[in-house]
Write a protein that holds these residues in place. Sequence first.
Motif: not given
Length: 149
Positions: A118, A128-129, A131
């Motif tokens: 996060e 984002s996850s 990313d």
Amino acid sequence: MKTLASSEDLSAIQARIAQLTPDDPRQFGTMSVSEMVCHLRDAFAYSLGGRAVAPVKVPIPRSLFKWLALRAPLQWRPGIKTPPEVDQRIGGTRPVDFETDRADLLSSLNEFVRSGLELPHPMFGAMSSDDWMRWGYLHCDHHLRQFGR
């Protein structure tokens, strides 16, 4: 696009890390292979909330910089300045024992892949996850290529 979210891509990165030796010569940059192993571990520690890194100024709008770095079909080029908090010659973790440091890197890599990420990235901002998983692959690939792996 390669990503650590892919078990095939993750296995390939893990195998490349396992092939490193303390005598691998660098192809570019200034880090030793031992410093690079600790640098990758520190970068994963940051993304997991275990190491603070100040935001870094980038030469173009952050969203464009992030898109180019994570989505453009280009390999990362040598010469990007390392933040001092993850630079082994300044504020990063210093190498101690190559085998132990490499095992710690592999452990951090596995924890990174399992975690829900996060935190913002110091250069790219909000992530984002997906990313983070793309970044993790590209960052490892960049430094493994630095040592011919």
